[in-house]
Motif scaffolding. Structure first.
Motif, PDB file in Angstrom:
ATOM      1  N   HIS A 339       0.827  -1.204   0.000  1.00  0.00           N
ATOM      2  CA  HIS A 339       0.000   0.000   0.000  1.00  0.00           C
ATOM      3  C   HIS A 339       0.861   1.253   0.000  1.00  0.00           C
ATOM      4  CE1 HIS A 339      -2.226   3.276   2.000  1.00  0.00           C
ATOM      5  NE2 HIS A 339      -3.262   2.811   1.327  1.00  0.00           N
ATOM      6  N   ASP A 340       1.840   1.307   0.881  1.00  0.00           N
ATOM      7  CA  ASP A 340       2.686   2.496   0.975  1.00  0.00           C
ATOM      8  C   ASP A 340       3.457   2.733  -0.324  1.00  0.00           C
ATOM      9  OD1 ASP A 340       1.759   2.751   3.515  1.00  0.00           O
ATOM     10  OD2 ASP A 340       3.556   1.994   4.508  1.00  0.00           O
ATOM     11  N   PHE A 341       3.858   1.664  -0.995  1.00  0.00           N
ATOM     12  CA  PHE A 341       4.591   1.808  -2.254  1.00  0.00           C
ATOM     13  C   PHE A 341       3.672   2.298  -3.368  1.00  0.00           C
ATOM     14  CE2 PHE A 341       6.253  -0.441  -6.164  1.00  0.00           C
ATOM     15  CZ  PHE A 341       7.271   0.470  -6.400  1.00  0.00           C
ATOM     16  N   LEU A 342       2.447   1.765  -3.441  1.00  0.00           N
ATOM     17  CA  LEU A 342       1.546   2.121  -4.539  1.00  0.00           C
ATOM     18  C   LEU A 342       0.929   3.508  -4.378  1.00  0.00           C
ATOM     19  CD1 LEU A 342      -0.279  -1.282  -5.201  1.00  0.00           C
ATOM     20  CD2 LEU A 342       1.520  -0.192  -6.563  1.00  0.00           C
ATOM     21  N   VAL A 343       0.863   4.037  -3.152  1.00  0.00           N
ATOM     22  CA  VAL A 343       0.303   5.384  -2.969  1.00  0.00           C
ATOM     23  C   VAL A 343       1.398   6.448  -2.968  1.00  0.00           C
ATOM     24  CG1 VAL A 343      -1.670   4.502  -1.670  1.00  0.00           C
ATOM     25  CG2 VAL A 343       0.353   5.288  -0.434  1.00  0.00           C
ATOM     26  N   TYR A 344       2.648   6.042  -3.161  1.00  0.00           N
ATOM     27  CA  TYR A 344       3.754   7.005  -3.186  1.00  0.00           C
ATOM     28  C   TYR A 344       3.549   8.006  -4.313  1.00  0.00           C
ATOM     29  CZ  TYR A 344       8.405   8.890  -4.105  1.00  0.00           C
ATOM     30  OH  TYR A 344       9.460   9.737  -4.332  1.00  0.00           O
ATOM     31  N   GLU A 345       3.758   9.270  -4.027  1.00  0.00           N
ATOM     32  CA  GLU A 345       3.654  10.325  -5.026  1.00  0.00           C
ATOM     33  C   GLU A 345       5.042  10.911  -5.275  1.00  0.00           C
ATOM     34  OE1 GLU A 345       0.821  13.172  -3.701  1.00  0.00           O
ATOM     35  OE2 GLU A 345      -0.904  11.819  -3.922  1.00  0.00           O
ATOM     36  N   THR A 346       5.357  11.131  -6.538  1.00  0.00           N
ATOM     37  CA  THR A 346       6.669  11.648  -6.888  1.00  0.00           C
ATOM     38  C   THR A 346       6.843  13.068  -6.367  1.00  0.00           C
ATOM     39  OG1 THR A 346       5.809  12.418  -9.012  1.00  0.00           O
ATOM     40  CG2 THR A 346       6.794  10.222  -8.955  1.00  0.00           C
ATOM     41  N   PRO A 347       8.086  13.495  -6.189  1.00  0.00           N
ATOM     42  CA  PRO A 347       8.325  14.866  -5.700  1.00  0.00           C
ATOM     43  C   PRO A 347       7.763  15.901  -6.661  1.00  0.00           C
ATOM     44  CG  PRO A 347      10.328  13.537  -5.598  1.00  0.00           C
ATOM     45  CD  PRO A 347       9.335  12.749  -6.379  1.00  0.00           C
ATOM     46  N   GLU A 348       7.547  17.080  -6.128  1.00  0.00           N
ATOM     47  CA  GLU A 348       7.036  18.176  -6.954  1.00  0.00           C
ATOM     48  C   GLU A 348       8.012  18.471  -8.090  1.00  0.00           C
ATOM     49  OE1 GLU A 348       5.546  22.833  -6.475  1.00  0.00           O
ATOM     50  OE2 GLU A 348       6.207  21.672  -4.732  1.00  0.00           O
ATOM     51  N   GLY A 349       7.474  18.599  -9.292  1.00  0.00           N
ATOM     52  CA  GLY A 349       8.303  18.873 -10.446  1.00  0.00           C
ATOM     53  C   GLY A 349       8.673  17.647 -11.246  1.00  0.00           C
ATOM     54  N   ALA A 350       8.414  16.432 -10.697  1.00  0.00           N
ATOM     55  CA  ALA A 350       8.694  15.199 -11.430  1.00  0.00           C
ATOM     56  C   ALA A 350       7.397  14.633 -11.988  1.00  0.00           C
ATOM     57  CB  ALA A 350       9.368  14.174 -10.514  1.00  0.00           C
ATOM     58  N   GLU A 351       7.525  13.785 -12.993  1.00  0.00           N
ATOM     59  CA  GLU A 351       6.348  13.176 -13.587  1.00  0.00           C
ATOM     60  C   GLU A 351       5.679  12.225 -12.603  1.00  0.00           C
ATOM     61  OE1 GLU A 351       6.133  12.344 -18.062  1.00  0.00           O
ATOM     62  OE2 GLU A 351       8.239  11.964 -17.565  1.00  0.00           O
ATOM     63  N   ASP A 352       4.350  12.187 -12.636  1.00  0.00           N
ATOM     64  CA  ASP A 352       3.602  11.283 -11.762  1.00  0.00           C
ATOM     65  C   ASP A 352       3.733   9.850 -12.244  1.00  0.00           C
ATOM     66  OD1 ASP A 352       2.727  13.421 -10.244  1.00  0.00           O
ATOM     67  OD2 ASP A 352       0.902  13.691 -11.441  1.00  0.00           O
ATOM     68  N   LEU A 353       3.636   8.926 -11.300  1.00  0.00           N
ATOM     69  CA  LEU A 353       3.609   7.512 -11.645  1.00  0.00           C
ATOM     70  C   LEU A 353       2.175   7.087 -11.918  1.00  0.00           C
ATOM     71  CD1 LEU A 353       6.022   6.247  -8.846  1.00  0.00           C
ATOM     72  CD2 LEU A 353       6.568   6.575 -11.261  1.00  0.00           C
ATOM     73  N   ALA A 354       2.012   6.040 -12.696  1.00  0.00           N
ATOM     74  CA  ALA A 354       0.666   5.552 -13.009  1.00  0.00           C
ATOM     75  C   ALA A 354      -0.022   5.082 -11.731  1.00  0.00           C
ATOM     76  CB  ALA A 354       0.746   4.406 -14.018  1.00  0.00           C
ATOM     77  N   PRO A 355      -1.230   5.559 -11.442  1.00  0.00           N
ATOM     78  CA  PRO A 355      -1.927   5.148 -10.214  1.00  0.00           C
ATOM     79  C   PRO A 355      -2.411   3.705 -10.327  1.00  0.00           C
ATOM     80  CG  PRO A 355      -3.362   6.513 -11.556  1.00  0.00           C
ATOM     81  CD  PRO A 355      -2.025   6.503 -12.252  1.00  0.00           C
ATOM     82  N   ALA A 356      -2.738   3.113  -9.182  1.00  0.00           N
ATOM     83  CA  ALA A 356      -3.254   1.742  -9.136  1.00  0.00           C
ATOM     84  C   ALA A 356      -4.431   1.692  -8.164  1.00  0.00           C
ATOM     85  CB  ALA A 356      -2.153   0.776  -8.718  1.00  0.00           C
ATOM     86  N   PRO A 357      -5.549   2.362  -8.488  1.00  0.00           N
ATOM     87  CA  PRO A 357      -6.669   2.437  -7.537  1.00  0.00           C
ATOM     88  C   PRO A 357      -7.284   1.083  -7.217  1.00  0.00           C
ATOM     89  CG  PRO A 357      -7.315   3.262  -9.703  1.00  0.00           C
ATOM     90  CD  PRO A 357      -5.833   3.074  -9.745  1.00  0.00           C
ATOM     91  N   ASP A 358      -7.286   0.146  -8.181  1.00  0.00           N
ATOM     92  CA  ASP A 358      -7.882  -1.161  -7.906  1.00  0.00           C
ATOM     93  C   ASP A 358      -7.097  -1.911  -6.831  1.00  0.00           C
ATOM     94  OD1 ASP A 358      -5.669  -1.365  -9.521  1.00  0.00           O
ATOM     95  OD2 ASP A 358      -6.588  -2.678 -11.010  1.00  0.00           O
ATOM     96  N   ALA A 359      -5.771  -1.915  -6.946  1.00  0.00           N
ATOM     97  CA  ALA A 359      -4.948  -2.601  -5.953  1.00  0.00           C
ATOM     98  C   ALA A 359      -4.972  -1.878  -4.612  1.00  0.00           C
ATOM     99  CB  ALA A 359      -3.515  -2.721  -6.463  1.00  0.00           C
ATOM    100  N   VAL A 360      -4.946  -0.559  -4.627  1.00  0.00           N
ATOM    101  CA  VAL A 360      -4.954   0.211  -3.375  1.00  0.00           C
ATOM    102  C   VAL A 360      -6.244  -0.044  -2.594  1.00  0.00           C
ATOM    103  CG1 VAL A 360      -5.020   2.541  -2.414  1.00  0.00           C
ATOM    104  CG2 VAL A 360      -3.362   1.976  -4.203  1.00  0.00           C
ATOM    105  N   ALA A 361      -7.380  -0.134  -3.295  1.00  0.00           N
ATOM    106  CA  ALA A 361      -8.655  -0.392  -2.615  1.00  0.00           C
ATOM    107  C   ALA A 361      -8.639  -1.758  -1.936  1.00  0.00           C
ATOM    108  CB  ALA A 361      -9.800  -0.310  -3.627  1.00  0.00           C
ATOM    109  N   LEU A 362      -8.082  -2.761  -2.586  1.00  0.00           N
ATOM    110  CA  LEU A 362      -8.002  -4.092  -1.973  1.00  0.00           C
ATOM    111  C   LEU A 362      -7.097  -4.079  -0.749  1.00  0.00           C
ATOM    112  CD1 LEU A 362      -7.645  -6.282  -5.208  1.00  0.00           C
ATOM    113  CD2 LEU A 362      -9.661  -6.064  -3.745  1.00  0.00           C
TER     114      LEU A 362
END
Length: 553
Positions: A339-362
């Motif tokens: 969970h902590d790895f999949l909800v990680y957000e990149t630092p300001e100014g860097a490109e976002d990583l692809a979200p994984a809402p299905d896995a995070v909900a589980l």
């Protein structure tokens, strides 16, 4: 020969790599080289912490020599970069709990060696890996503990609400020095161990309330049950250390004495069986075991030998409950890690990583409600974790390849420019000395593949025999430059083996117009690189926490 390609493999995560800036917007009306960055004033931008995209790219290029030198320098002087840090978390998420615990043991031993001023053979990257794995383990256990306490408070019942765990905030290795992180790890481990023990004691009291016999006034029964519970609590506490987790999970001895000869002995045997319950055993399993002991005590009033079947049944319930409790504890901590790895957000100014809402909900359901993942759900979560780790690894490869081209430019000379094409394509154009005005080398990194091609400036008309002869000469020189580039990338932590493609001549192309060229680095960077040129680390296989030397899976 005009080109070569390789599939770089990360065998060592360097500590000080940061996220790159996002690519500039593409202009559909511009030439195909759109995206080349103007790395002007590169010498003055060597810190690598600039805010604008061009400045950040310049910092990445001019810092290559310094980053390479840092690999051989004292690990305590480094701080963990944002990209290196989250990539290590992703690698930890793909490991088992035993391997994470082994990393924590290794980190503690390295710290003890430092305190005794003993020499440590591990490289800076290996020391950082051990410390990062230990931090991931602490954070996962912390998250899982807080989730369990929240569930226990929601359920209510005796013996009252559980105590609020006194745990420190999550560890954040990125931006920390190794020595500081190790000290934080030691304090966090101690605080977490104490909080887990306190929660386990409360869980034991809850189990004791369920395991009473019909005669609550039986002092002998209560004394035997309390002694067994204390023994189980000590065993649980000792088994939660990193050293114990790195080994095999502890199993309670299967005590099978001779059949009890009287009711008193049946009671004491039943108390020992119930006292061996894992503190985190499910209440339903505790009810089954307690009922089997009650049946044994009732049968003992008629014939103590007839109680044996019920005591055997109780042992089986306790054994199964303890196994399920261990598995659930590991599943909860693994869910927290993912969970902590999949909800990680990149630092300001860097490109976002692809979200994984299905896995995070589980994973949130597992943590909040204690519902284990089904095999299909577990496969989905692991797939999302693997996808994110691979995306980060590809980004990391891009950054290391950028550093390698910059180091090649520093050693050999010439000019280098960095550009980004459509999607995630990274282009690195390098003009070796003497190749002007019509030839250069282009390194392209896309989807984890590194391609290097000999290029010539495209123009109208057919190539003359003299031009084709010069193309062949440049292609022959490319082989030498590929060997140099391979050695540099390996020193920077990438395992690279080029496959040479034999084709006719060089490839036509358009070099980036107005792209920055690295004519020279500052005297300071040159001096730093020369100082450490003879101690740049040689590539080693990644040392895994289980002691094996092999490529990461």
């Amino acid at each position: 020969m005009s080109s070569g390609y390789a599939l770089p493999d990360i065998h060592m995560v360097a500590p000080a790599v940061h996220f790159p800036p996002p690519p500039p917007p593409l202009d559909a009306q511009a030439l195909p080289h759109t995206g080349m960055l103007h790395l002007h004033d590169a010498a003055g931008q060597a810190s690598g912490h600039l805010t604008d995209a061009a400045g950040q790219a310049a910092g990445h290029l001019t810092d290559a020599a310094g980053q390479a030198a840092h690999q051989a320098a004292d690990a305590a002087l480094q701080v963990l970069g944002s990209l290196s840090g989250v990539l290590l978390v992703g690698r930890a998420a793909l490991l088992g709990t035993r391997l994470l615990a082994a990393g924590a043991v290794r980190a503690a031993e390295e710290q003890r060696c430092l305190e005794r001023r003993q020499r440590i053979a591990a490289t800076a990257a290996e020391q950082w890996e051990a410390a990062a794995f230990a931090a991931v383990r602490v954070n996962a256990r912390r998250h899982a503990l807080l989730a369990r306490v929240a569930r226990a408070r929601a359920l209510g019942g005796p013996p009252g609400p559980p105590p609020h765990p006194d745990v420190p905030p999550p560890l954040t290795p990125v931006g920390a020095r190794l020595a500081d992180l190790r000290r934080e790890l030691a304090r966090a481990e101690q605080a977490l161990h104490s909080a887990e023990k306190t929660q386990a004691a409360w869980e034991q009291r809850r189990l004791a309330a369920q395991c009473r016999l019909d005669e609550d006034h039986d002092d002998d029964w209560q004394l035997a049950l309390r002694e067994s519970r204390e023994h189980a609590l000590r065993r649980f506490s000792e088994g939660r250390t990193a050293e114990a987790e790195a080994g095999r999970p502890p199993h309670a001895p299967d005590d099978r004495p001779e059949p009890p000869s009287d009711v008193r002995e049946v009671r004491r045997t039943g108390a020992r069986i119930l006292g061996a319950l894992d503190p985190y055993a499910a209440p339903e399993a505790a009810d089954l075991a307690a009922q089997a002991v009650r049946d044994a005590v009732r049968r003992a009033a008629e014939d103590p030998r007839r109680s044996r079947i019920h005591l055997t049944e109780a042992r089986k319930f306790v054994r199964d409950a303890n196994r399920q409790a261990r598995e659930m504890r590991e599943a909860q901590e693994r869910a927290a890690l993912h969970h902590d790895f999949l909800v990680y957000e990149t630092p300001e100014g860097a490109e976002d990583l692809a979200p994984a809402p299905d896995a995070v909900a589980l994973l949130r359901r597992t943590l909040d409600d204690g519902v284990p993942l089904s095999p299909a759900e577990r496969e989905l979560v692991e797939r999302r974790v693997t996808e994110r780790e691979r995306a980060l690894a590809a980004l990391y490869v891009q950054e290391r390849c950028t550093d390698a081209v910059a180091e090649l430019t520093r050693r050999v000379g010439g000019r280098a420019g960095l550009g980004r094409g459509a999607g995630q394509e990274l282009r690195l154009d390098w003009t070796p000395p003497g190749w002007d005005p019509g030839h250069w080398l282009r390194a392209t990194v896309l989807d984890g593949r590194l391609s290097v091609a000999t290029m010539y400036r495209d123009g109208p008309g057919e190539r003359t025999p003299q031009q084709r002869a010069l193309d062949d000469e440049r292609c022959a020189e490319t082989r030498t430059h590929l060997t140099e580039l391979q050695g540099i990338t390996e020193a920077l932590g990438l395992e690279v083996e080029f496959t040479v493609e034999h084709t006719q001549g060089a490839l036509p192309g358009v070099q980036g117009e107005n792209a920055l060229t690295l004519d020279e680095l500052t005297d300071e960077v040159e001096k730093l690189a020369d100082t450490y040129s003879d101690v740049m680390p040689r590539p080693q296989k990644q040392r895994h926490a289980d002691g094996g030397n092999r490529r990461p899976g």
